[in-house]
Scaffold this active site. Structure first.
Site, PDB file in Angstrom:
ATOM      1  N   GLY A  10      46.228 100.849  92.303  1.00 58.31           N
ATOM      2  CA  GLY A  10      47.459 100.092  92.553  1.00 58.31           C
ATOM      3  C   GLY A  10      48.426 100.890  93.412  1.00 58.31           C
ATOM      4  O   GLY A  10      48.625 102.081  93.173  1.00 58.31           O
ATOM      5  N   VAL A  23      52.028 115.163 105.915  1.00 62.33           N
ATOM      6  CA  VAL A  23      51.832 115.328 107.367  1.00 62.33           C
ATOM      7  C   VAL A  23      52.804 116.361 107.935  1.00 62.33           C
ATOM      8  O   VAL A  23      52.427 117.219 108.735  1.00 62.33           O
ATOM      9  CB  VAL A  23      51.974 113.961 108.089  1.00 62.33           C
ATOM     10  CG1 VAL A  23      52.013 114.136 109.597  1.00 62.33           C
ATOM     11  CG2 VAL A  23      50.829 113.036 107.695  1.00 62.33           C
ATOM     12  N   THR A 111      41.870 107.076  90.196  1.00 61.97           N
ATOM     13  CA  THR A 111      41.793 107.810  91.474  1.00 61.97           C
ATOM     14  C   THR A 111      41.463 109.275  91.221  1.00 61.97           C
ATOM     15  O   THR A 111      40.626 109.877  91.909  1.00 61.97           O
ATOM     16  CB  THR A 111      43.156 107.716  92.196  1.00 61.97           C
ATOM     17  OG1 THR A 111      43.477 106.338  92.353  1.00 61.97           O
ATOM     18  CG2 THR A 111      43.137 108.413  93.534  1.00 61.97           C
ATOM     19  N   ILE A 133      52.954 103.326  89.207  1.00 63.64           N
ATOM     20  CA  ILE A 133      54.220 102.923  88.561  1.00 63.64           C
ATOM     21  C   ILE A 133      54.154 103.108  87.046  1.00 63.64           C
ATOM     22  O   ILE A 133      55.170 103.030  86.369  1.00 63.64           O
ATOM     23  CB  ILE A 133      54.592 101.457  88.891  1.00 63.64           C
ATOM     24  CG1 ILE A 133      53.562 100.468  88.324  1.00 63.64           C
ATOM     25  CG2 ILE A 133      54.789 101.259  90.379  1.00 63.64           C
ATOM     26  CD1 ILE A 133      54.050  99.026  88.286  1.00 63.64           C
ATOM     27  N   ASP A 134      52.945 103.329  86.508  1.00 61.74           N
ATOM     28  CA  ASP A 134      52.774 103.299  85.044  1.00 61.74           C
ATOM     29  C   ASP A 134      53.336 104.529  84.302  1.00 61.74           C
ATOM     30  O   ASP A 134      53.546 104.464  83.100  1.00 61.74           O
ATOM     31  CB  ASP A 134      51.290 103.174  84.693  1.00 61.74           C
ATOM     32  CG  ASP A 134      50.728 101.811  85.063  1.00 61.74           C
ATOM     33  OD1 ASP A 134      51.472 101.012  85.659  1.00 61.74           O
ATOM     34  OD2 ASP A 134      49.556 101.551  84.766  1.00 61.74           O
ATOM     35  N   ARG A 161      69.705  88.532  81.575  1.00 65.52           N
ATOM     36  CA  ARG A 161      70.727  88.681  80.526  1.00 65.52           C
ATOM     37  C   ARG A 161      71.836  87.643  80.733  1.00 65.52           C
ATOM     38  O   ARG A 161      72.328  87.053  79.774  1.00 65.52           O
ATOM     39  CB  ARG A 161      71.285  90.111  80.591  1.00 65.52           C
ATOM     40  CG  ARG A 161      72.446  90.419  79.729  1.00 65.52           C
ATOM     41  CD  ARG A 161      72.108  90.715  78.309  1.00 65.52           C
ATOM     42  NE  ARG A 161      71.238  91.866  78.131  1.00 65.52           N
ATOM     43  CZ  ARG A 161      70.570  92.108  76.994  1.00 65.52           C
ATOM     44  NH1 ARG A 161      70.680  91.271  75.978  1.00 65.52           N
ATOM     45  NH2 ARG A 161      69.800  93.156  76.875  1.00 65.52           N
ATOM     46  N   LYS A 220      74.104  88.324  67.076  1.00 70.40           N
ATOM     47  CA  LYS A 220      73.593  88.376  68.462  1.00 70.40           C
ATOM     48  C   LYS A 220      73.107  86.987  68.846  1.00 70.40           C
ATOM     49  O   LYS A 220      72.188  86.455  68.222  1.00 70.40           O
ATOM     50  CB  LYS A 220      72.439  89.380  68.567  1.00 70.40           C
ATOM     51  CG  LYS A 220      72.905  90.802  68.603  1.00 70.40           C
ATOM     52  CD  LYS A 220      71.860  91.722  69.239  1.00 70.40           C
ATOM     53  CE  LYS A 220      72.336  93.161  69.149  1.00 70.40           C
ATOM     54  NZ  LYS A 220      72.171  93.914  70.367  1.00 70.40           N
ATOM     55  N   GLN A 261      56.954  94.554  90.528  1.00 68.35           N
ATOM     56  CA  GLN A 261      57.321  95.934  90.186  1.00 68.35           C
ATOM     57  C   GLN A 261      56.665  96.976  91.094  1.00 68.35           C
ATOM     58  O   GLN A 261      57.083  98.115  91.134  1.00 68.35           O
ATOM     59  CB  GLN A 261      56.894  96.251  88.751  1.00 68.35           C
ATOM     60  CG  GLN A 261      57.569  95.418  87.721  1.00 68.35           C
ATOM     61  CD  GLN A 261      56.725  95.313  86.466  1.00 68.35           C
ATOM     62  OE1 GLN A 261      56.952  96.042  85.516  1.00 68.35           O
ATOM     63  NE2 GLN A 261      55.743  94.440  86.471  1.00 68.35           N
TER      64      GLN A 261
HETATM   65  O1  F6P Z   1      47.881 101.007  87.777  1.00 68.59           O
HETATM   66  C1  F6P Z   1      48.923 100.340  88.357  1.00 68.59           C
HETATM   67  C2  F6P Z   1      48.946  98.889  87.947  1.00 68.59           C
HETATM   68  O2  F6P Z   1      50.027  98.277  88.585  1.00 68.59           O
HETATM   69  C3  F6P Z   1      49.017  98.644  86.441  1.00 68.59           C
HETATM   70  O3  F6P Z   1      50.316  98.707  85.942  1.00 68.59           O
HETATM   71  C4  F6P Z   1      48.434  97.273  86.325  1.00 68.59           C
HETATM   72  O4  F6P Z   1      47.870  97.090  85.068  1.00 68.59           O
HETATM   73  C5  F6P Z   1      47.383  97.258  87.387  1.00 68.59           C
HETATM   74  O5  F6P Z   1      47.765  98.227  88.339  1.00 68.59           O
HETATM   75  C6  F6P Z   1      47.173  95.929  88.041  1.00 68.59           C
HETATM   76  O6  F6P Z   1      46.134  96.071  88.931  1.00 68.59           O
HETATM   77  P1  F6P Z   1      45.647  94.943  89.927  1.00 68.59           P
HETATM   78  O7  F6P Z   1      46.676  94.818  90.987  1.00 68.59           O
HETATM   79  O8  F6P Z   1      44.353  95.459  90.447  1.00 68.59           O
HETATM   80  O9  F6P Z   1      45.521  93.698  89.120  1.00 68.59           O
END
Ligand code: F6P
Length: 329
Positions: A10, A23, A111, A133-134, A161, A220, A261
């Site tokens: 990803g 680079v 990777t 991003i995880d 919100r 709430k 995201q």
């Molecule tokens: O590993 C990054 C990620 O964005 C994860 O958060 C998500 O589960 C996965 O890739 C989604 O992958 P794909 O775009 O191959 O469905």
């Protein structure tokens, strides 16, 4: 030194500034950098971005303007062939054929696991960069892309919100994160959310329903729950069905943020991290390092053997989970 760079898995905001730093640092050492397109698939297909086929001059000027650019100009992929021994052997042959001295793969757990496999068949140097991003990698406090993904998710939650408040209702927001709940938990704390569900902790519908009643009794009127996609119940849509069935006291809607995201211009924290780690990766190659991932732990740049990085996923911090519980009530 001839260095190949690729992005795999990803994409993550910050991969481009990382390439720029690699680079530019390689330019200082008078190295040759070859961009390998489409990750390991592009390596197997010999899809190289070199001086002859670059749209602009190869070298330090070719990466101008990349600090603010989201995605990866190298393109990425998830490569099935590279998951086989034959694929890895073929990649090693290609690296030998083109006389590469070193490879810098940028990506997540898959990777880096691939890079470790490759090191069994190729004796060039390999230094990985944590790009996902995880934030689920061992060997670094933060992965490149995490800060931007949190920013994106929090911006969405701030907007939700407003409408949740206007309609006295609850949103269940699904964020990415298959193995690690750090993105969900950090987003929940920064977004002032009340409940979170993460992959590391088994989810109890009874406990969530009890919390929702408690929040209702506290007055709430609106709520936001963040669910990591890897939660054991199966994500936000399943969560909504289960909470409805169990008698949620709030009217609920689901929002799945998904690939939103992964996009966008990297925030400064990701740009700086990517720049530090890209530069450190090339420096490390020149010090003879190999088979390691660069990372930053407690403000120190560190190298961790790939074998130690891929053994497990990073877990959310229990202290941060406690913090959410205290603050939300
Ligand atoms: O590993 C990054 C990620 O964005 C994860 O958060 C998500 O589960 C996965 O890739 C989604 O992958 P794909 O775009 O191959 O469905």
């Amino acid at each position: 030194m001839k260095i190949g760079v690729l992005c795999s898995g990803g994409d993550a905001p910050g991969m481009n500034p990382a390439l720029r730093a690699i680079v530019r640092t390689a330019g200082y050492f008078k190295d040759e950098v070859v961009g390998i397109q489409h990750g390991y698939q592009g390596l197997l297909d010999e899809e190289f971005l070199t001086g002859d086929n670059m749209p602009r001059d190869i070298g330090v000027r070719a990466v101008s303007g990349l600090t603010s650019k989201g995605g990866t100009i190298l393109h990425s992929s998830r490569c099935k062939e590279f998951m086989t021994e034959a694929g890895v052997r073929k990649a090693a042959d290609i690296l030998r054929k083109h006389k590469f001295d070193a490879l810098i793969p940028i990506g997540g757990n898959g990777t880096l696991a691939g890079a470790l496999e490759l090191s069994k068949y190729w004796d060039g140097q390999i230094i990985g960069l944590p790009g996902t991003i995880d934030n689920d990698l061992l060997g670094t406090d933060y992965t490149i892309g995490f800060a931007t993904a949190v920013q994106t998710a929090v911006e969405a939650i701030d907007k939700l919100r407003d409408t949740a408040g206007s309609h006295d209702m609850m949103f269940i927001v699904e964020v990415m994160g298959r193995h690690c709940g750090d993105l969900a938990l950090t987003t929940a704390i920064a977004g002032g959310c009340e409940v979170v569900a993460v992959p590391e902790i088994p989810t109890s519908i009874d406990n969530i329903i009890a919390s929702l009643h408690k929040f209702k009794n506290l007055g709430k009127k609106s709520m936001i729950m963040v669910v990591a996609e890897g939660d054991d119940l199966g994500g936000a849509i399943e969560m909504l069905a289960r909470l409805k069935e169990a008698g949620s006291p709030y009217e609920m809607r689901v929002v799945v943020l998904g690939h939103v995201q992964r996009g966008g211009s990297p925030v400064p924290a990701d740009r700086v991290l990517a720049t530090k780690l890209g530069c450190f990766a090339v420096d490390s190659l020149h010090k003879g390092e190999t088979g390691k991932m660069v990372g930053e732990i407690g403000n120190q740049l560190v190298l961790t053997p790939l074998s130690d990085v891929i053994v497990d996923h990073r877990q959310v911090s229990p202290a941060m989970l406690d913090l959410l519980e205290v603050i939300a009530s």
